[in-house]
Scaffold this motif. Structure first.
Motif, short mmCIF file in Angstrom:
data_model
loop_
_atom_site.label_atom_id
_atom_site.label_comp_id
_atom_site.label_asym_id
_atom_site.label_seq_id
_atom_site.Cartn_x
_atom_site.Cartn_y
_atom_site.Cartn_z
N PHE A 17 0.84 -1.19 0.00
CA PHE A 17 0.00 0.00 0.00
C PHE A 17 0.88 1.24 0.00
O PHE A 17 1.80 1.37 0.80
N LEU A 18 0.58 2.17 -0.91
CA LEU A 18 1.20 3.50 -0.93
C LEU A 18 0.09 4.53 -0.95
O LEU A 18 -0.83 4.44 -1.77
N GLY A 19 0.17 5.49 -0.07
CA GLY A 19 -0.89 6.48 -0.02
C GLY A 19 -0.52 7.68 0.81
O GLY A 19 0.66 7.91 1.13
N THR A 20 -1.52 8.45 1.18
CA THR A 20 -1.32 9.61 2.02
C THR A 20 -2.40 9.64 3.10
O THR A 20 -3.39 8.91 3.03
N LEU A 21 -2.21 10.51 4.07
CA LEU A 21 -3.12 10.61 5.20
C LEU A 21 -4.00 11.85 5.03
O LEU A 21 -3.50 12.97 4.91
N VAL A 22 -5.31 11.62 5.03
CA VAL A 22 -6.28 12.71 5.00
C VAL A 22 -6.66 13.02 6.43
O VAL A 22 -6.99 12.12 7.20
N LEU A 23 -6.63 14.30 6.80
CA LEU A 23 -6.86 14.69 8.19
C LEU A 23 -8.12 15.53 8.34
O LEU A 23 -8.46 16.34 7.47
N GLY A 24 -8.80 15.34 9.47
CA GLY A 24 -9.92 16.20 9.86
C GLY A 24 -11.00 16.32 8.80
O GLY A 24 -11.49 15.32 8.28
N ASP A 25 -11.33 17.56 8.46
CA ASP A 25 -12.41 17.81 7.49
C ASP A 25 -11.90 18.03 6.08
O ASP A 25 -12.62 18.52 5.21
#
Length: 204
Positions: free
Chosen positions: A147-155
């Protein structure tokens, strides 16, 4: 140049507000897409796992670690890849504190995640919660996927492009550990913990 083009093409999608996970990429080989730092994190996953377990047990969480069984056993992978597409109950466990003052063991209630087909690859999105991994699952070996991805935070509505901000980049292994149970191992995430483990159980 090929790696830069691959990174530019891996524009990761939004959380639950956007149906797709990612547009077409220029490579289906994770090695051509992963940053140098993420190749190192993937290589060192076992060291991260051992360190995280040691931290948690030293902080008095040995019973909680043991109660999770295969989920927190480094060599629990039993093959049968790829993970099936569909919706999953995904439970995040953060093991080992990244810095003093943080907790060495935190288990969150299950949220909803989705694995979906993205051309030759698969997309992964955690659809709810304040921290939502979003990215692509690549072929790995006979035991696991990458898995390669990014972190989505909050809203935030959209995931940041992979490779743009190292602090948001995620890299991990996706493994089947039981008859109908998978996990995603994320070694050395940039926030809070030494190791994140996401349990994936298909929704009924």
């Amino acid at each position: 140049m090929r790696i830069l083009l691959a990174l530019a093409a891996l524009t990761l999608a939004a959380c639950s507000t956007v149906p797709g996970s990612a547009p077409v990429r220029s490579s289906t080989d994770w090695r051509q897409v992963a940053t140098s730092a993420d190749r190192t994190r993937l290589r060192d996953w076992r060291a991260a796992f051992a360190k995280a377990l040691s931290q948690a047990k030293a902080a008095g969480h040995g019973g909680e670690v043991a109660s999770e069984g295969k989920l927190l056993e480094p060599d629990a992978a039993i093959g049968q890849v790829p993970i099936p597409n569909g919706r999953y109950k995904c439970r995040v466990i953060k093991v080992g504190a990244k810095s003093p003052g943080l907790l060495d063991y935190v288990s969150y209630p299950a949220f909803t995640c989705r694995v979906s087909q993205e051309k030759e690859l698969q997309g992964f999105n955690k659809l709810t919660g304040s921290q939502r991994p979003s990215g692509i699952i690549f072929p790995g070996d006979s035991l696991r996927q990458v898995f390669l991805g990014t972190l989505v935070l909050g809203d935030e509505r959209l995931a940041m492009q992979y490779g743009r901000d190292p602090d948001r980049d995620l890299a991990g292994w996706v493994e089947r550990i039981d008859g109908n149970r998978w996990r995603m191992i994320l070694p050395y995430p940039h926030f809070e913990s030494t190791l994140d483990v996401i349990e994936l159980v298909p929704e009924q």
